[in-house]
Design a protein around this motif. Structure first.
Motif, short mmCIF file in Angstrom:
data_model
loop_
_atom_site.label_atom_id
_atom_site.label_comp_id
_atom_site.label_asym_id
_atom_site.label_seq_id
_atom_site.Cartn_x
_atom_site.Cartn_y
_atom_site.Cartn_z
N VAL A 73 -5.18 -2.19 -7.07
CA VAL A 73 -6.56 -3.13 -7.23
C VAL A 73 -7.31 -2.64 -6.00
O VAL A 73 -8.65 -3.07 -5.87
CB VAL A 73 -5.73 -4.46 -6.74
N ALA A 74 -6.78 -1.39 -5.49
CA ALA A 74 -8.19 -1.12 -4.38
C ALA A 74 -7.91 0.30 -3.31
O ALA A 74 -6.59 0.32 -4.08
CB ALA A 74 -7.70 -2.49 -3.03
N TYR A 75 -8.66 0.60 -2.94
CA TYR A 75 -7.83 2.47 -2.42
C TYR A 75 -9.00 2.24 -1.14
O TYR A 75 -9.98 1.55 -0.61
CB TYR A 75 -8.48 2.80 -3.34
N VAL A 76 -8.82 3.28 -0.46
CA VAL A 76 -9.91 3.59 0.55
C VAL A 76 -9.19 5.31 0.57
O VAL A 76 -8.12 5.69 0.28
CB VAL A 76 -9.53 2.50 2.59
N LEU A 77 -10.56 6.00 0.69
CA LEU A 77 -10.84 7.08 1.26
C LEU A 77 -10.81 6.85 2.22
O LEU A 77 -12.08 7.34 3.14
CB LEU A 77 -11.42 7.76 0.30
N LEU A 78 -9.85 8.20 3.08
CA LEU A 78 -10.57 8.69 5.19
C LEU A 78 -10.69 9.93 5.31
O LEU A 78 -9.55 11.15 4.45
CB LEU A 78 -9.18 8.03 5.81
N GLU A 79 -11.44 10.47 6.26
CA GLU A 79 -11.78 12.31 6.57
C GLU A 79 -12.10 12.28 8.39
O GLU A 79 -12.30 10.91 8.47
CB GLU A 79 -12.12 12.96 5.92
N ARG A 119 0.72 -0.63 0.02
CA ARG A 119 0.43 -0.06 -0.52
C ARG A 119 0.87 0.95 -0.17
O ARG A 119 2.18 0.84 -0.06
CB ARG A 119 -0.88 -0.09 0.74
N ARG A 120 0.38 2.04 -0.69
CA ARG A 120 0.81 3.62 -0.47
C ARG A 120 -0.07 4.60 -1.08
O ARG A 120 -1.24 4.52 -0.58
CB ARG A 120 1.96 3.69 -1.54
N LEU A 121 0.60 5.77 -0.06
CA LEU A 121 -0.60 6.98 -0.26
C LEU A 121 -0.35 7.44 -1.15
O LEU A 121 0.03 7.18 -2.03
CB LEU A 121 0.49 8.05 0.32
N SER A 122 -1.89 7.51 -1.81
CA SER A 122 -2.57 8.32 -3.66
C SER A 122 -2.05 9.92 -3.69
O SER A 122 -1.78 10.14 -2.93
CB SER A 122 -4.03 8.10 -3.44
N SER A 123 -1.71 9.45 -4.93
CA SER A 123 -1.36 10.43 -5.74
C SER A 123 -2.67 11.52 -6.83
O SER A 123 -3.54 10.24 -7.10
CB SER A 123 0.10 11.28 -6.01
N LEU A 124 -2.90 12.21 -7.13
CA LEU A 124 -3.79 13.01 -7.82
C LEU A 124 -3.73 11.56 -9.33
O LEU A 124 -4.86 11.95 -9.86
CB LEU A 124 -3.54 13.94 -8.58
N GLU A 125 -2.08 11.82 -9.62
CA GLU A 125 -2.11 10.24 -11.35
C GLU A 125 -3.50 9.19 -10.89
O GLU A 125 -3.31 8.50 -11.50
CB GLU A 125 -0.80 10.11 -10.75
N ASP A 126 -3.70 8.93 -9.57
CA ASP A 126 -4.48 7.40 -9.57
C ASP A 126 -5.48 8.21 -9.42
O ASP A 126 -6.65 6.70 -10.01
CB ASP A 126 -3.91 7.02 -7.79
N HIS A 127 -6.10 8.84 -10.32
CA HIS A 127 -7.35 9.19 -10.00
C HIS A 127 -8.03 8.36 -10.88
O HIS A 127 -9.46 7.53 -10.91
CB HIS A 127 -7.94 10.68 -10.31
N ASP A 186 -5.60 15.78 2.14
CA ASP A 186 -5.04 15.49 3.22
C ASP A 186 -4.69 14.13 3.98
O ASP A 186 -4.88 13.81 4.77
CB ASP A 186 -6.59 15.37 3.72
N HIS A 187 -3.76 14.10 2.79
CA HIS A 187 -3.47 12.25 3.32
C HIS A 187 -4.39 11.39 3.99
O HIS A 187 -4.43 10.31 4.73
CB HIS A 187 -2.17 12.56 4.32
N GLY A 188 -5.78 11.38 3.15
CA GLY A 188 -6.65 10.36 2.99
C GLY A 188 -7.27 9.08 1.90
O GLY A 188 -7.82 9.03 2.39
N ALA A 189 -5.79 9.24 1.38
CA ALA A 189 -5.89 8.38 0.47
C ALA A 189 -4.87 7.33 -0.28
O ALA A 189 -3.99 7.93 0.36
CB ALA A 189 -6.09 9.05 -1.34
N PHE A 190 -5.19 6.51 -0.07
CA PHE A 190 -4.52 5.37 0.19
C PHE A 190 -4.78 4.29 -1.09
O PHE A 190 -6.20 3.82 -1.29
CB PHE A 190 -4.19 5.19 1.20
#
Length: 178
Positions: free
Chosen positions: A62-68, A2-10, A49-53
């Protein structure tokens, strides 16, 4: 991995969301299947906000989570695993990551909203230790979310807010900055 997501992952995030949405079509919930994935601007909010992984298998997301933060708790806005990678424990690992994210921010709990009767929704989260979060205990933001979901037509199927206390002992440590 897993890693922090970036806008390029959209773009990949939207592909995963659409693929997972098709599972709802199979249980006569076409409105959910047809729901639009998160737009780029809203996704940017989670990234900033460092809430996308994201979760990768062989270098592919293959998966993601969005947190706030919502009403003093960590809130899972979305957790989605591509159907080709379902039932491999990836979703559970993303929930562990949500616990770590909450702990790092000194938040006492993790919340989410979901469909009560869809097997891979509330029953799944209940197996991971979530319990019903009653309206009398919701803060103003959670109340507004539930109202918004109802306005989008999701009230056609029972919805539920769930909560799980963040455990300082039983949840493995996860470095959320990787």
């Amino acid at each position: 991995m897993r890693r922090l997501s970036s806008l390029e992952d959209h773009f990949r995030i939207t592909e995963i969301e659409r693929a997972a949405g098709e599972m709802f079509r199979n249980i006569n919930m076409a409105i959910v299947a047809d729901d639009q994935p998160i737009n780029r601007q809203d996704f940017q909010h989670f990234v900033t906000d460092h809430g996308a992984f994201v979760w990768l298998v062989d270098g592919v997301i293959v998966a993601y989570v969005l947190l706030e933060q919502v009403d003093g708790a960590a809130h899972i806005e979305q957790v989605t695993v591509h159907p080709e990678h379902a039932c491999q424990g990836i979703g559970a690992q993303l929930i562990v990551l949500a616990d770590s994210w909450a702990r790092e921010r000194e938040l006492p709990a993790v919340t989410l909203t979901t469909f009560r009767d869809v097997p891979w929704n509330a029953p799944y989260y209940e197996r991971l230790g979530f319990r019903a979060f009653l309206p009398r205990d919701w803060g103003p933001t959670m109340s507004a979310r539930m109202d918004s979901e109802a306005a989008r037509g999701l009230e056609a199927w029972p919805r539920v807010a769930l909560i799980r206390p963040v455990s300082k002992l039983s949840t493995p440590e996860v470095n959320v900055h990787e």
